[in-house]
Design a protein around this motif. Structure first.
Motif, short mmCIF file in Angstrom:
data_model
loop_
_atom_site.label_atom_id
_atom_site.label_comp_id
_atom_site.label_asym_id
_atom_site.label_seq_id
_atom_site.Cartn_x
_atom_site.Cartn_y
_atom_site.Cartn_z
N VAL A 350 0.86 -1.18 0.00
CA VAL A 350 0.00 0.00 0.00
C VAL A 350 0.89 1.22 0.00
O VAL A 350 1.73 1.39 0.88
CB VAL A 350 -0.94 0.00 1.23
N VAL A 351 0.71 2.08 -1.01
CA VAL A 351 1.63 3.20 -1.20
C VAL A 351 0.88 4.48 -1.53
O VAL A 351 -0.25 4.46 -2.01
CB VAL A 351 2.63 2.92 -2.34
N THR A 352 1.54 5.60 -1.27
CA THR A 352 1.05 6.90 -1.72
C THR A 352 1.76 7.28 -3.02
O THR A 352 2.90 6.87 -3.26
CB THR A 352 1.31 8.00 -0.69
N ILE A 353 1.06 8.05 -3.83
CA ILE A 353 1.65 8.71 -4.99
C ILE A 353 1.41 10.20 -4.76
O ILE A 353 0.27 10.66 -4.76
CB ILE A 353 0.99 8.26 -6.30
N GLU A 354 2.49 10.98 -4.54
CA GLU A 354 2.30 12.37 -4.13
C GLU A 354 3.35 13.31 -4.72
O GLU A 354 4.15 13.89 -3.99
CB GLU A 354 2.28 12.48 -2.61
N PRO A 355 3.33 13.50 -6.03
CA PRO A 355 4.25 14.47 -6.63
C PRO A 355 3.88 15.89 -6.22
O PRO A 355 2.74 16.19 -5.87
CB PRO A 355 4.05 14.26 -8.14
N GLY A 356 4.85 16.79 -6.31
CA GLY A 356 4.58 18.18 -5.95
C GLY A 356 5.69 19.12 -6.40
O GLY A 356 6.80 18.69 -6.71
N LEU A 357 5.36 20.39 -6.45
CA LEU A 357 6.30 21.44 -6.81
C LEU A 357 6.25 22.55 -5.77
O LEU A 357 5.15 22.88 -5.27
CB LEU A 357 5.96 22.01 -8.20
N TYR A 358 7.42 23.16 -5.50
CA TYR A 358 7.51 24.11 -4.39
C TYR A 358 8.46 25.25 -4.73
O TYR A 358 9.55 25.02 -5.27
CB TYR A 358 8.01 23.38 -3.13
N ASP A 359 8.04 26.46 -4.38
CA ASP A 359 8.87 27.65 -4.52
C ASP A 359 8.25 28.73 -3.63
O ASP A 359 7.06 29.04 -3.79
CB ASP A 359 8.93 28.12 -5.97
N PRO A 360 8.99 29.30 -2.68
CA PRO A 360 8.42 30.32 -1.79
C PRO A 360 7.79 31.50 -2.53
O PRO A 360 6.86 32.12 -2.01
CB PRO A 360 9.61 30.77 -0.95
#
Length: 390
Positions: A350-360
């Motif tokens: 059982v896994v998560t798939i959680e891509p994301g992008l970040y910049d203040p």
């Protein structure tokens, strides 16, 4: 009932008589091996069967009724009081444990990577061979879920989605004040108020959590910033909810990113890219693939768009700056890993798939579903709709 065949094989391959855990049930390996929930430390011995040992009688009756152990015993059953008189209270414990092990013909034990040093030293002083299980065999076994465990995660995810809906409803009903902050019922809508709604909803569905993420704007640019203060229109708001079912102890995990009002072109572009990255990850998710394969699929999408990842720049502070996902079960973060070090995936993971992008300067975008690897691919437990603008 978990299948401990792999633990049997481990004991045989290491030529040890048993596996020993000394911890309370907040240690997930202890809870999994013992099948018993207790707030104070106790000892579990596995030698092909499961044996429990308690310092006091407090949990004795309940353990006999509720645990799946073959035997349940107490220090008093091994003459603890006499041993205290003879050796003192601290040394007496190691004598009790040694007698407990001797009663099952156990001269050598393997122990998990995190194990009390005093217990290990005391047993060695009594002639018991103690070998660290540096790979964490029980943790590895827990990664592959039984059908019952999968249903526990699925049920926790249903509660999770109810709490996400309650949070989204708050954001949808809020109005935008002249200063750009969100207001609800005549008051500024804050991260704390949304978290409260999430927690209350989860309690009504038999779940709880210690913390959750409701992070807006620059706060959302830090993947683990819990968020605080007023929520603002036009900025992405990350809601990451990871509850634990109070009865089964199993977790769920889900993230959505919302924007009240009109997001910037960059936020829209990042959201669309993250949807594509999540789709690419799921396309790669199957038995026989590795966690590294799934992670690479996400990096491919972001890097093709000219955005940094830790794969392209291990010093990157913006862009995709974490792994793609992780296992979920008794712990919110457990094996397997969907990361550069991720190993082969198996049915029952059982896994998560959680891509994301970040910049203040922009904020943060993350979208997360939870799924189980099956014989022919995967099943996504997450039914909650993805939308950016509320």
């Amino acid at each position: 009932m978990p299948d401990f065949a792999r633990l049997d094989d481990f004991l045989e391959s290491t030529d040890t008589d048993g596996y020993l855990i000394d911890a309370d049930s907040t240690d997930s390996d202890q809870y999994y091996l013992s099948g018993f929930d207790a707030p104070d430390p106790f000892v579990t011995l596995y030698d092909g069967e499961t044996h429990l040992l308690f310092p006091r009688s407090l949990e004795f009756g309940r353990a006999k009724r509720e645990s799946r152990a073959t035997t349940v015993e107490r220090y008093v059953d091994f003459d603890h009081a006499e041993l205290v008189e003879e050796h003192g209270s601290e040394a007496a414990v190691s004598h009790v444990l040694a007698r407990f092990l001797e009663s099952y013909g156990v001269d050598s034990v393997a122990v998990p990577p995190r194990f009390p040093l005093r217990t290990a030293d005391g047993l060695r002083a009594r002639g018991v061979d103690v070998t660290p299980d540096t790979d964490g065999t029980i943790t590895e076994i827990r990664a592959t879920k039984t059908d019952e465990e999968i249903e526990h995660v699925r049920a926790a995810q249903k509660a999770n989605e109810a709490s996400m809906q309650a949070a989204e409803d708050l954001l949808s009903a809020a109005r935008v004040a002249d200063d750009g902050t969100l207001q609800y019922d005549g008051e500024v809508l804050t991260s704390e108020r949304v978290k409260e709604e999430i927690e209350v909803t989860l309690l009504r569905h038999g779940c709880s959590l210690d913390e959750t993420i409701v992070a807006c704007g620059a706060d959302a640019a830090d993947p683990h910033d819990r968020g605080s203060g007023p929520l603002t229109a036009g900025e992405p708001i990350i809601l990451d909810i990871f509850p634990r079912d109070k009865t089964t102890k199993y977790h769920a995990d889900m993230t959505r990113t919302f924007c009240k009002g009109e997001p910037s072109d960059t936020v829209r572009e990042w959201y669309d890219l993250t949807e594509r990255a999540k789709t690419a990850a799921f396309d790669a998710l199957e038995p026989g693939a590795t966690g590294a394969d799934v992670h690479d699929a996400v990096c491919d999408v972001y890097e093709a768009a000219g955005l940094p990842t830790l794969r392209s720049d291990d010093r990157a502070e913006t862009g995709f700056i974490h792994s793609t996902g992780h296992g979920v079960g008794l712990d919110i973060h457990e094996l397997p890993r969907l990361s550069p070090s991720g190993d082969e995936l198996e049915p029952g993971h059982v896994v998560t798939i959680e891509p994301g992008l970040y910049d203040p300067d922009i904020g943060g975008i993350r979208i997360e579903d939870i799924a189980v690897v099956t014989e022919d691919g995967y099943e996504n437990f997450t039914e909650y709709e993805q939308r950016l603008v509320v």
